[in-house]
Scaffold this motif. Structure first.
Motif: not given
Ligand code: FA5
Length: 349
Positions: A126-128, A131-132, A198-199, A219-220
């Motif tokens: 999130a710092e980068l 978003v989830v 995440p999942g 991640g994408l």
């Protein structure tokens, strides 16, 4: 003895009992005292035996005195027992309302280790600016494989042994990786895209480092001018932050049908990095490197499936195993510990 003398000795019994009862502090000895007066061989019965020797005319008078004294003794005993109960109750009350006693500690729960680790990973990304994003665990074959350039007869399907849900056709399944969230996101969002997903995922897999149910973090990133250097920079930053130390990563060429070029993500083994011997350890099998996931540049064929212009945009993707990373960080030696619910394991974290 005359009637008068008998009545006087009966009346004296009440006073005598009073004296006997005074020092007693338990029910058993009070009842014993009662029996000494009212029992068959008790003091009142002894007086009653004298009754027969009196002239008939005087007997009713003494009989009435016997009844009165008996009742008096019963009352004395009842009062004494009540006093005893009161005293005990007062003691009890004093104990219950002692507000100076410390409270009993309540055992507190906490988040499961995997949840803690997942939240930490999310916070770092999130710092980068990530978003989830989420997708269903029950997926279609198309989102899980076809759209990721893994057609039915492709050998790469063997790498992820799948649990199918519908037996009639193999269209519905438990997702084997979080990569279908890439597809769902690209179908509904126009670039720039920057997500992590995440999942839980499922595979026919079972040993000390493989579980049939495990967690990936996908991640994408899709935008104009995204390069392999961006992928490496993001992964390096993540590993350093997550393990809170300066560990190196290595992107080892590998094959995933949906990325080109593709790479396994290896990180320096956090267990033996400080050992002077240079030999490595049991965990990294002596190699000093540990694989934590796969990655690469999004294959233009995938962009074609989700109608994103591959001439204009490029992107990178990665997928890492969260259990593996938590194992490395916390020294967990068997992946099953996460899911057995053993309180001795859980309370350590
Ligand atoms: C994949 O699942 C790809 N979807 C990753 C990817 C994403 C590549 C985006 C390129 C671009 P792989 O099958 O290697 O890759 O799994 C990724 C990680 O999941 C592994 O490195 C490992 O850490 C973890 N993993 C795989 N199988 C299991 C298992 N059975 N139990 C626990 N962790 C596992």
């Amino acid at each position: 003895m005359s009637a008068q003398e008998l009545i006087a000795s009966l009346d004296a019994l009440g006073t005598e009992l009073d004296v006997e009862l005074q020092p007693l502090v338990d029910e058993q000895s009070i009842r014993a005292a009662q029996a000494r007066y009212l029992g068959k061989t008790g003091k009142v019965s002894a007086v009653m035996k004298e009754l027969g020797r009196l002239p008939p005319a005087e007997r009713p008078l003494v009989g009435a005195a016997v009844n009165r004294v008996k009742q008096g003794i019963e009352d004395q005993v009842t009062r004494k027992l009540a006093e005893l109960t009161d005293a005990a109750a007062r003691l009890d009350l004093a104990r219950v309302v002692d507000v100076t006693l410390p409270g009993r500690p309540v055992a507190g729960g906490h988040l499961h280790l995997l949840t803690q680790v997942r939240l930490e990973a999310i916070a770092i990304f999130a710092e980068l600016g990530f978003v989830v994003a989420e997708g269903p665990q029950i997926e279609t074959d198309w989102h899980t494989f076809e759209a990721l350039a893994i057609p039915k007869d492709h050998p790469a399907r063997d790498m992820q042994d799948t649990f199918y849900i519908s037996s009639r056709n193999d269209e519905i399944l438990l997702r084997t990786h979080t990569s279908p969230v890439q597809i769902r996101t690209m179908l509904t969002t126009t670039p720039p895209i920057r997500i992590i997903a995440p999942g839980i995922v499922y595979r026919r897999d079972d040993d000390a480092t493989h579980s049939p149910m495990f967690t990936q973090i996908e991640g994408l990133v899709v935008d104009e001018g995204i390069s392999f250097a961006d992928l490496k920079g993001v992964l390096l930053h993540f590993v350093k932050r997550f393990f809170q130390r300066d560990l190196a990563i290595r992107l080892r060429p590998s094959y995933f049908p949906f990325v080109e070029p593709g790479a396994e993500i290896d990180m320096q083994c956090s267990f033996c990095v400080d050992l002077p011997s240079g030999k490595g350890c049991r965990l990294c099998k002596g190699t000093r490197w540990i694989e934590i996931g796969g990655s690469g540049m999004v294959d233009p064929e995938v962009f074609g499936h989700v109608k994103i212009d591959a001439e204009k945009y490029t992107g990178f993707a990665f997928g890492m195993g969260l259990e593996r990373m938590a194992m490395l960080r916390h020294g967990v030696t068997d992946i099953k510990f996460y899911y057995e619910g053993d309180i001795r394991f859980l309370e350590q974290f």
